[in-house]
Design a protein around this motif. Sequence first.
Motif, mmCIF file in Angstrom:
data_model
loop_
_atom_site.group_PDB
_atom_site.id
_atom_site.type_symbol
_atom_site.label_atom_id
_atom_site.label_comp_id
_atom_site.label_asym_id
_atom_site.label_seq_id
_atom_site.Cartn_x
_atom_site.Cartn_y
_atom_site.Cartn_z
ATOM 1 N N THR A 323 0.836 -1.220 0.000
ATOM 2 C CA THR A 323 0.000 0.000 0.000
ATOM 3 C C THR A 323 0.864 1.262 0.000
ATOM 4 O OG1 THR A 323 -0.255 -0.104 2.400
ATOM 5 C CG2 THR A 323 -2.033 -1.059 1.072
ATOM 6 N N LEU A 324 2.060 1.185 0.554
ATOM 7 C CA LEU A 324 2.964 2.338 0.464
ATOM 8 C C LEU A 324 3.328 2.617 -0.995
ATOM 9 C CD1 LEU A 324 4.799 4.519 1.732
ATOM 10 C CD2 LEU A 324 6.526 2.736 2.090
ATOM 11 N N MET A 325 3.432 1.545 -1.790
ATOM 12 C CA MET A 325 3.743 1.732 -3.215
ATOM 13 C C MET A 325 2.607 2.429 -3.965
ATOM 14 S SD MET A 325 6.744 0.672 -3.425
ATOM 15 C CE MET A 325 7.031 0.913 -1.692
ATOM 16 N N LEU A 326 1.366 2.230 -3.491
ATOM 17 C CA LEU A 326 0.242 2.967 -4.086
ATOM 18 C C LEU A 326 0.485 4.459 -3.931
ATOM 19 C CD1 LEU A 326 -2.821 1.016 -2.608
ATOM 20 C CD2 LEU A 326 -2.027 0.955 -4.978
ATOM 21 N N HIS A 327 0.836 4.823 -2.709
ATOM 22 C CA HIS A 327 1.079 6.235 -2.399
ATOM 23 C C HIS A 327 2.256 6.773 -3.218
ATOM 24 C CE1 HIS A 327 1.195 9.806 0.191
ATOM 25 N NE2 HIS A 327 2.504 9.672 0.149
ATOM 26 N N MET A 328 3.332 6.000 -3.256
ATOM 27 C CA MET A 328 4.531 6.462 -3.976
ATOM 28 C C MET A 328 4.298 6.529 -5.484
ATOM 29 S SD MET A 328 7.867 4.789 -2.308
ATOM 30 C CE MET A 328 8.395 5.180 -0.651
ATOM 31 N N ALA A 329 3.527 5.599 -6.026
ATOM 32 C CA ALA A 329 3.249 5.643 -7.464
ATOM 33 C C ALA A 329 2.510 6.939 -7.801
ATOM 34 C CB ALA A 329 2.437 4.429 -7.897
ATOM 35 N N LEU A 341 -4.379 1.738 -7.964
ATOM 36 C CA LEU A 341 -5.144 0.569 -7.512
ATOM 37 C C LEU A 341 -5.248 -0.488 -8.613
ATOM 38 C CD1 LEU A 341 -7.918 2.397 -5.455
ATOM 39 C CD2 LEU A 341 -6.290 0.735 -4.526
ATOM 40 N N GLN A 342 -5.453 -0.054 -9.859
ATOM 41 C CA GLN A 342 -5.439 -1.022 -10.980
ATOM 42 C C GLN A 342 -4.088 -1.743 -11.016
ATOM 43 O OE1 GLN A 342 -6.028 1.581 -14.333
ATOM 44 N NE2 GLN A 342 -8.179 1.987 -13.832
ATOM 45 N N GLY A 343 -3.039 -0.985 -10.665
ATOM 46 C CA GLY A 343 -1.674 -1.515 -10.740
ATOM 47 C C GLY A 343 -1.375 -2.617 -9.754
ATOM 48 N N TYR A 382 -3.901 7.423 -0.847
ATOM 49 C CA TYR A 382 -3.734 8.784 -0.321
ATOM 50 C C TYR A 382 -3.026 8.805 1.038
ATOM 51 C CZ TYR A 382 -6.137 12.190 2.797
ATOM 52 O OH TYR A 382 -6.473 13.074 3.767
ATOM 53 N N ALA A 383 -3.496 8.001 1.975
ATOM 54 C CA ALA A 383 -2.921 8.038 3.315
ATOM 55 C C ALA A 383 -1.983 6.847 3.529
ATOM 56 C CB ALA A 383 -4.035 8.013 4.360
ATOM 57 N N VAL A 384 -0.807 7.103 4.051
ATOM 58 C CA VAL A 384 0.114 6.024 4.416
ATOM 59 C C VAL A 384 -0.239 5.623 5.842
ATOM 60 C CG1 VAL A 384 2.520 5.373 4.765
ATOM 61 C CG2 VAL A 384 1.908 6.973 2.928
#
Length: 401
Positions: A323-329, A341-343, A382-384
């Motif tokens: 989930t941190l990678m979601l934020h960083m992406a 999220l698709q990723g 959005y939120a880490v």
Amino acid sequence: MTTTARQIWQNMTVFDGQTTLPEPMTVIIADGRIESVEPTGQTTDHPDGTLVRDGGVLTPGLIDCHTHLVFGGQRADEFEQRLEGVSYEQIARQGGGILSTVTATRAASEQALYDQARPRLEALMADGVTTVEIKSGYGLTTDDELKMLRVARRLGQDLPVRVQTTFLGTHALPPEFKDRTDDYIDLVCHEMIPAVAAEGLADAVDVFCEGIAFSVAQSERVFQAAQAHNLPVKAHAEQLSNLGGSALTARYKGLSADHIEWLDKPAVKAMAEAGTVATLLPGAFYTLRETRVPPIDLLRQYQVPMAVATDGNPGSSPIFQLTLMLHMACTLFRLTPQEALQGVTANAARALGLQSDVGRIAPGYQADLCVWQCQSPNELAYAVQPGRLIHRVVNGTVHGG
Ligand code: DI6
Ligand code: FE
């Protein structure tokens, strides 16, 4: 842990792998698969089943499609060197980097590797991962590569998570082959790949195509050997320079080209035509303090599916939190939260060749799901904020909560 024959999850805010659906949904699971997904208000007949949950955010189980989480030792000292200004490439050329992990991995027993890898995998699972890819590549002898792949397979047998294994014999040139790169490629093609295929230990074959690793021509020999054994291919490519590894991967109809900071337009087009996924690894970009961002606009323009993964490894991305990678992406590469999220769902499934089975909330798909403590799916990017996972469902079995 509970299993029921038919489960009803109603009033769920659903991200289905492609988009966040506009109204509350009822998802019905039977025999480990998703039976139906309908707006809660419009659900006409109420089939028999157990109401498991009423309300909440529901996503497909997350898929980490690029990790190196089986390895011996650790590289905290190298981390400090890099903080003092020594580059990743310099460390690699001095025999450190990947090769120091190779030494530690060769010295470790299968059980020791398993014991070290398991908590890393459990950390990913606690963050919502239900499918994970694990690469070899720190053994670099036939026996040590097989050892790593066996550990990966065992983790998948022992824990409620789907494990896809990838053979990465061409991760680095082992020291005993110094100045004999082509001899090592011979060993990979004529001994390692046949052995891995004979034991059914790998689902794909990867190469590190880079100035500090293997050339395009050497990578191509490995791809040919992989295809001769019916194994799909993928590559670490265009991470530190533009060598042409991604275009090569597309030519071999590869599953994915990963990193791709230096990817150019012809390669983007080739990937689009081949259906090769662009796997973005913001953790490595961040850890190495890279500055060149992957060509996101071009990937969008040519509709190349983008996956997002941790690249969890002891050197360039010691990060085991998807989930941190979601934020960083989003922050580093400017993906939208929906793209991120698709990723980690539908596009990550495609990067593993599992796109008809996992990564979506749709009838017929595996019931691999996550329920989250938040108000909208986009909040995950959005939120880490670790600790938001309420339930993790694998094959219809509910864990946690
Ligand atoms: N994946 C890798 O295999 C190398 N870079 C990357 O993104 C690095 C692995 C390592 O430093 O151990
Ligand atoms: Fe990697």
